[in-house]
Design a protein around this motif. Structure first.
Motif, PDB file in Angstrom:
ATOM      1  N   VAL A 213       0.820  -1.225   0.000  1.00 60.49           N
ATOM      2  CA  VAL A 213       0.000   0.000   0.000  1.00 60.49           C
ATOM      3  C   VAL A 213       0.847   1.266   0.000  1.00 60.49           C
ATOM      4  O   VAL A 213       0.553   2.224  -0.720  1.00 60.49           O
ATOM      5  CB  VAL A 213      -0.965  -0.010   1.213  1.00 60.49           C
ATOM      6  CG1 VAL A 213      -1.513   1.390   1.482  1.00 60.49           C
ATOM      7  CG2 VAL A 213      -2.124  -0.960   0.955  1.00 60.49           C
ATOM      8  N   SER A 214       1.902   1.283   0.792  1.00 59.16           N
ATOM      9  CA  SER A 214       2.696   2.514   0.898  1.00 59.16           C
ATOM     10  C   SER A 214       3.379   2.877  -0.413  1.00 59.16           C
ATOM     11  O   SER A 214       3.800   4.026  -0.603  1.00 59.16           O
ATOM     12  CB  SER A 214       3.749   2.359   1.998  1.00 59.16           C
ATOM     13  OG  SER A 214       4.642   1.301   1.692  1.00 59.16           O
ATOM     14  N   ASP A 215       3.479   1.935  -1.356  1.00 59.90           N
ATOM     15  CA  ASP A 215       4.132   2.201  -2.638  1.00 59.90           C
ATOM     16  C   ASP A 215       3.142   2.549  -3.751  1.00 59.90           C
ATOM     17  O   ASP A 215       3.553   2.771  -4.895  1.00 59.90           O
ATOM     18  CB  ASP A 215       4.948   0.970  -3.076  1.00 59.90           C
ATOM     19  CG  ASP A 215       6.060   0.652  -2.096  1.00 59.90           C
ATOM     20  OD1 ASP A 215       6.647   1.596  -1.531  1.00 59.90           O
ATOM     21  OD2 ASP A 215       6.345  -0.541  -1.888  1.00 59.90           O
ATOM     22  N   LEU A 216       1.865   2.589  -3.442  1.00 58.03           N
ATOM     23  CA  LEU A 216       0.842   2.863  -4.465  1.00 58.03           C
ATOM     24  C   LEU A 216       0.730   4.366  -4.699  1.00 58.03           C
ATOM     25  O   LEU A 216      -0.156   5.042  -4.168  1.00 58.03           O
ATOM     26  CB  LEU A 216      -0.504   2.275  -4.029  1.00 58.03           C
ATOM     27  CG  LEU A 216      -0.541   0.751  -3.855  1.00 58.03           C
ATOM     28  CD1 LEU A 216      -1.923   0.296  -3.394  1.00 58.03           C
ATOM     29  CD2 LEU A 216      -0.166   0.058  -5.171  1.00 58.03           C
ATOM     30  N   ALA A 217       1.628   4.894  -5.535  1.00 65.03           N
ATOM     31  CA  ALA A 217       1.665   6.336  -5.770  1.00 65.03           C
ATOM     32  C   ALA A 217       0.410   6.846  -6.483  1.00 65.03           C
ATOM     33  O   ALA A 217       0.108   8.050  -6.431  1.00 65.03           O
ATOM     34  CB  ALA A 217       2.908   6.696  -6.597  1.00 65.03           C
ATOM     35  N   VAL A 218      -0.328   5.948  -7.120  1.00 68.82           N
ATOM     36  CA  VAL A 218      -1.532   6.373  -7.826  1.00 68.82           C
ATOM     37  C   VAL A 218      -2.617   6.851  -6.849  1.00 68.82           C
ATOM     38  O   VAL A 218      -3.539   7.572  -7.230  1.00 68.82           O
ATOM     39  CB  VAL A 218      -2.067   5.210  -8.702  1.00 68.82           C
ATOM     40  CG1 VAL A 218      -2.604   4.080  -7.829  1.00 68.82           C
ATOM     41  CG2 VAL A 218      -3.131   5.697  -9.677  1.00 68.82           C
ATOM     42  N   LEU A 219      -2.506   6.443  -5.579  1.00 72.97           N
ATOM     43  CA  LEU A 219      -3.459   6.854  -4.559  1.00 72.97           C
ATOM     44  C   LEU A 219      -2.896   8.011  -3.743  1.00 72.97           C
ATOM     45  O   LEU A 219      -1.682   8.129  -3.569  1.00 72.97           O
ATOM     46  CB  LEU A 219      -3.786   5.679  -3.626  1.00 72.97           C
ATOM     47  CG  LEU A 219      -4.404   4.433  -4.270  1.00 72.97           C
ATOM     48  CD1 LEU A 219      -4.628   3.366  -3.211  1.00 72.97           C
ATOM     49  CD2 LEU A 219      -5.704   4.766  -4.992  1.00 72.97           C
ATOM     50  N   SER A 220      -3.780   8.828  -3.215  1.00 77.62           N
ATOM     51  CA  SER A 220      -3.360   9.911  -2.328  1.00 77.62           C
ATOM     52  C   SER A 220      -3.008   9.332  -0.966  1.00 77.62           C
ATOM     53  O   SER A 220      -3.387   8.194  -0.654  1.00 77.62           O
ATOM     54  CB  SER A 220      -4.489  10.928  -2.172  1.00 77.62           C
ATOM     55  OG  SER A 220      -5.558  10.361  -1.415  1.00 77.62           O
ATOM     56  N   PRO A 221      -2.277  10.083  -0.130  1.00 76.38           N
ATOM     57  CA  PRO A 221      -1.979   9.583   1.209  1.00 76.38           C
ATOM     58  C   PRO A 221      -3.228   9.180   1.981  1.00 76.38           C
ATOM     59  O   PRO A 221      -3.231   8.158   2.678  1.00 76.38           O
ATOM     60  CB  PRO A 221      -1.259  10.759   1.872  1.00 76.38           C
ATOM     61  CG  PRO A 221      -0.600  11.471   0.731  1.00 76.38           C
ATOM     62  CD  PRO A 221      -1.584  11.353  -0.407  1.00 76.38           C
ATOM     63  N   ALA A 222      -4.287   9.976   1.859  1.00 68.72           N
ATOM     64  CA  ALA A 222      -5.527   9.653   2.568  1.00 68.72           C
ATOM     65  C   ALA A 222      -6.138   8.360   2.043  1.00 68.72           C
ATOM     66  O   ALA A 222      -6.642   7.531   2.813  1.00 68.72           O
ATOM     67  CB  ALA A 222      -6.530  10.794   2.437  1.00 68.72           C
ATOM     68  N   GLU A 223      -6.069   8.182   0.732  1.00 71.25           N
ATOM     69  CA  GLU A 223      -6.621   6.967   0.143  1.00 71.25           C
ATOM     70  C   GLU A 223      -5.794   5.742   0.541  1.00 71.25           C
ATOM     71  O   GLU A 223      -6.350   4.671   0.807  1.00 71.25           O
ATOM     72  CB  GLU A 223      -6.664   7.104  -1.385  1.00 71.25           C
ATOM     73  CG  GLU A 223      -7.718   8.098  -1.869  1.00 71.25           C
ATOM     74  CD  GLU A 223      -7.597   8.407  -3.348  1.00 71.25           C
ATOM     75  OE1 GLU A 223      -8.629   8.765  -3.964  1.00 71.25           O
ATOM     76  OE2 GLU A 223      -6.468   8.312  -3.894  1.00 71.25           O
TER      77      GLU A 223
END
Length: 238
Positions: A213-223
């Motif tokens: 999850v922490s590497d999913l740059a496509v999502l915002s920090p909140a997401e």
């Protein structure tokens, strides 16, 4: 025993005390002998470490810091060489068991509940967490990373302490090997050769996705935070 001649009195004292602890146990670590072998006056030990317990704590931290550095290098080397994360996890377990059996007095000392957590112990747990994370990223973990770390750390500590209760001539890694196999049944997904029951078809992928999850740059920090929370709730139901 040859006297240690490091230029730094503190290092000299710790080296001497470490050798005495390994060869003669706690009873052999007296301030008088340490001072004599380290080439210092006894008051220097009290000034630097407070008392014998303070000296033993310093010895434990010193030896464990070296061991943690060795394990950290092994983790980094495994990742660089593309070693199977599950094999790396086993290698880390074997290193810990081997260290405990080779350093019985020290291992008992650092795992004394009265001491509380130490920086070197916490560093070792972080290294274990790195190994577990690699296993999760490979899709081989069937429980949360936090649960796996807790179980492995507790099992490894308990295995060494149980073996150390035996007479020295009867100590071997057999009980630790059996315990590790049982641990794998609990925390790892099945492979073609293990014969273990398949992992839950939802939980294992959730664990793998949670690790990434922490590497999913496509999502915002909140997401990412929300997705992580959802996945943790799914994993907790496993």
């Amino acid at each position: 025993m040859p006297k240690q001649r490091s230029a730094d009195p503190r290092t000299r004292i710790i080296d001497v005390a470490s050798t005495l602890l390994s060869e003669e146990g706690r009873a052999g670590v007296t301030t008088r002998r340490v001072a004599e072998l380290a080439g210092v006056q006894a008051p220097v030990i009290y000034r630097l470490f407070g008392d014998k317990d303070g000296l033993l704590d310093a010895v434990a931290e010193h030896v464990m810091a070296d061991f943690a550095a060795t394990k950290s290098a092994a983790v980094a080397g495994s990742a660089t060489r593309g070693v199977d994360p599950v094999a790396g996890l086993r290698a880390g377990w074997d290193m810990t068991i081997g260290f405990g059996l080779a350093n019985p007095e020290l291992f008992v000392l650092i795992n004394d509940p009265a001491r509380g957590p130490s920086p070197s112990t916490e560093a070792g747990i972080r290294i274990l967490a790195d190994r577990v994370h690699q296993v999760a990223m490979a899709g081989r973990l069937r429980v949360s990373e936090a649960e796996a770390v807790e179980l492995i750390h507790a099992a490894g500590t308990g295995a060494v302490l149980a073996i150390l209760r035996r007479p020295e001539s009867e100590r071997d890694t057999g009980p630790a090997d059996v315990l590790y196999e049982g641990l794998c049944q609990r925390i790892l997904t099945a492979s073609d050769s293990t014969g273990r029951a398949p992992a839950d078809p939802v939980i294992a992928p959730a664990v793998t996705l949670r690790a990434a999850v922490s590497d999913l740059a496509v999502l915002s920090p909140a997401e990412r935070a929300m997705l992580g929370e959802w996945l943790e709730r799914i994993i907790a139901q496993g």
